[in-house]
Design a protein around this motif. Structure first.
Motif, PDB file in Angstrom:
ATOM      1  N   MET A  17      -5.010  30.060 -31.553  1.00 25.98           N
ATOM      2  CA  MET A  17      -4.688  30.214 -30.141  1.00 25.98           C
ATOM      3  C   MET A  17      -5.733  31.105 -29.471  1.00 25.98           C
ATOM      4  O   MET A  17      -6.411  31.888 -30.125  1.00 25.98           O
ATOM      5  N   GLU A  18      -5.826  30.971 -28.159  1.00 24.59           N
ATOM      6  CA  GLU A  18      -6.769  31.759 -27.374  1.00 24.59           C
ATOM      7  C   GLU A  18      -6.047  32.437 -26.214  1.00 24.59           C
ATOM      8  O   GLU A  18      -5.097  31.886 -25.649  1.00 24.59           O
ATOM      9  N   THR A  19      -6.510  33.632 -25.881  1.00 24.04           N
ATOM     10  CA  THR A  19      -6.123  34.252 -24.615  1.00 24.04           C
ATOM     11  C   THR A  19      -7.171  33.835 -23.589  1.00 24.04           C
ATOM     12  O   THR A  19      -8.362  34.089 -23.768  1.00 24.04           O
ATOM     13  N   GLY A  37      -1.740  23.408 -18.098  1.00 23.84           N
ATOM     14  CA  GLY A  37      -0.455  22.946 -18.590  1.00 23.84           C
ATOM     15  C   GLY A  37      -0.579  21.649 -19.375  1.00 23.84           C
ATOM     16  O   GLY A  37       0.095  21.456 -20.398  1.00 23.84           O
ATOM     17  N   MET A  38      -1.446  20.756 -18.925  1.00 23.34           N
ATOM     18  CA  MET A  38      -1.676  19.498 -19.635  1.00 23.34           C
ATOM     19  C   MET A  38      -2.317  19.736 -20.995  1.00 23.34           C
ATOM     20  O   MET A  38      -2.221  18.896 -21.898  1.00 23.34           O
ATOM     21  N   ARG A  39      -2.950  20.886 -21.150  1.00 21.44           N
ATOM     22  CA  ARG A  39      -3.614  21.235 -22.409  1.00 21.44           C
ATOM     23  C   ARG A  39      -2.758  22.186 -23.253  1.00 21.44           C
ATOM     24  O   ARG A  39      -3.270  22.865 -24.127  1.00 21.44           O
ATOM     25  N   ARG A  40      -1.477  22.237 -22.975  1.00 22.13           N
ATOM     26  CA  ARG A  40      -0.509  23.033 -23.726  1.00 22.13           C
ATOM     27  C   ARG A  40      -0.660  24.536 -23.531  1.00 22.13           C
ATOM     28  O   ARG A  40      -0.259  25.337 -24.383  1.00 22.13           O
ATOM     29  N   GLY A  41      -1.256  24.939 -22.398  1.00 22.49           N
ATOM     30  CA  GLY A  41      -1.386  26.359 -22.107  1.00 22.49           C
ATOM     31  C   GLY A  41      -0.125  26.912 -21.442  1.00 22.49           C
ATOM     32  O   GLY A  41       0.580  26.191 -20.728  1.00 22.49           O
ATOM     33  N   ARG A  42       0.147  28.194 -21.654  1.00 23.72           N
ATOM     34  CA  ARG A  42       1.314  28.865 -21.074  1.00 23.72           C
ATOM     35  C   ARG A  42       0.844  30.099 -20.298  1.00 23.72           C
ATOM     36  O   ARG A  42       0.091  30.923 -20.814  1.00 23.72           O
ATOM     37  N   PHE A  58      -3.533  33.151 -19.595  1.00 23.96           N
ATOM     38  CA  PHE A  58      -2.811  32.109 -20.310  1.00 23.96           C
ATOM     39  C   PHE A  58      -2.966  32.306 -21.816  1.00 23.96           C
ATOM     40  O   PHE A  58      -3.904  32.946 -22.286  1.00 23.96           O
ATOM     41  N   ARG A  59      -2.048  31.701 -22.553  1.00 29.11           N
ATOM     42  CA  ARG A  59      -2.187  31.558 -23.995  1.00 29.11           C
ATOM     43  C   ARG A  59      -2.249  30.067 -24.251  1.00 29.11           C
ATOM     44  O   ARG A  59      -1.353  29.321 -23.852  1.00 29.11           O
ATOM     45  N   ILE A  60      -3.308  29.626 -24.913  1.00 30.71           N
ATOM     46  CA  ILE A  60      -3.571  28.199 -25.015  1.00 30.71           C
ATOM     47  C   ILE A  60      -4.136  27.872 -26.394  1.00 30.71           C
ATOM     48  O   ILE A  60      -4.871  28.686 -26.982  1.00 30.71           O
ATOM     49  N   PRO A  61      -3.807  26.687 -26.956  1.00 34.43           N
ATOM     50  CA  PRO A  61      -4.419  26.287 -28.222  1.00 34.43           C
ATOM     51  C   PRO A  61      -5.939  26.182 -28.068  1.00 34.43           C
ATOM     52  O   PRO A  61      -6.443  25.761 -27.018  1.00 34.43           O
TER      53      PRO A  61
END
Length: 220
Positions: A17-19, A37-42, A58-61
Motif C-alpha cells: 500500500m501507499e500513502t 476511487g476507481m483505483r481502490r484508493g481511500r 489517500f491510502r491506495i494499493p
C-alpha cells in the motif's frame, strides 16, 4: 514505478500500500477523488487552506498508481502536485477496473502509411505515426468501441495517374497518442502484453494470429 509484489500473510494474500498526498486546486477535487476511487484508493484526510487549493491524503494499493501520474496531470491541467510513499501491506483490495474499449490491431507486417492512418482515424485513437514498422498482432491504437478490430495500417493508395502521386502529402493526421512504459502497462488487458526494446515501447496481443485469438478466448 510503485512496488506491486504481493505476499501471503497468515494464509491470506496481501499487497503493498501507499500513502498518496495530493495538492490540487479546489475545482479538481471531484475528478481526482473519482479517479483514485476507481483505483481502490481511500481518502484519509482533506484539508482546505482557504486559498483555493486543497490537500488530500489517500491510502491506495501500489498497483493503483500505475499510469495514474499522467492521468492526474491531464485531469488537473498540470496544476496538481502529488507524492507517494510505501506504507506497509494490507489484504488484497480487489480488482481494479480495466479499460472498457477494445484495441486496434495490425493484421499484417509492414510500415504504416499516411493514407491508411488517415482513413482509420475515425475508428479510435492511434498509437503510431506514418512510417512506423508494425507486425501482425501488434496493437496500433485504441478502438472507440468495446471490441477488438483487426486493421490494415500499411495500405497504400493506388496510383491511377501522375496527379495522384502526391495526394498523401495533403492528408492531415491527428497526432498519435504515444504511450510510456507505465501507460502501456496500465492500458493492457489479460490477453495483451507490453514489449520493451531499447528504442520503443510496443503493445501486442499474446496470440498474434487473428484466426487463433477467438478460439483461445472461447476456451477460457
Amino acid at each position: 514505478m510503485p512496488e506491486t509484489v504481493t505476499r501471503t500473510i497468515n494464509g491470506a494474500l496481501h499487497e503493498p500500500m501507499e500513502t498518496l498526498v495530493i495538492d490540487v486546486p479546489e475545482e479538481y477535487v471531484g475528478v481526482v477523488t473519482q479517479q483514485i476511487g476507481m483505483r481502490r484508493g481511500r481518502m484519509q484526510k482533506m484539508q482546505n487552506n482557504g486559498h483555493g487549493r486543497v490537500r488530500l491524503e489517500f491510502r491506495i494499493p501500489s498497483r493503483g498508481l500505475i499510469g495514474f501520474r499522467s492521468q492526474f496531470l491531464t485531469d488537473t491541467r498540470g496544476t496538481g502536485l502529488l507524492n507517494h510513499l510505501f506504507d506497509g501491506y494490507e489484504p488484497w483490495q480487489g480488482q481494479i477496473s480495466k479499460r472498457m474499449t477494445g484495441a486496434l490491431v495490425s493484421d499484417r507486417t509492414g510500415r504504416t502509411t499516411a493514407y491508411a492512418l488517415f482513413h482509420l482515424q475515425p475508428r479510435g485513437t492511434l498509437f503510431v505515426t506514418e512510417g512506423t514498422s508494425v507486425y501482425e498482432g501488434m496493437i496500433v491504437g485504441e478502438n472507440s468501441r468495446d471490441n477488438d478490430l483487426d486493421i490494415n495500417v500499411t495500405k497504400e493508395k493506388k496510383m491511377s495517374n501522375m496527379r495522384s502521386s502526391g495526394a498523401d502529402e495533403a492528408l492531415q493526421l491527428v497526432p498519435p497518442r504515444l504511450l510510456s512504459m507505465e501507460q502501456a502497462i496500465e492500458f493492457i488487458k489479460e490477453d495483451e502484453l507490453v514489449e520493451i526494446t531499447p528504442t520503443s515501447v510496443r503493445i501486442r496481443k499474446k496470440v498474434l494470429d487473428p484466426h487463433k485469438r477467438p478460439k483461445i478466448r472461447d476456451d477460457k
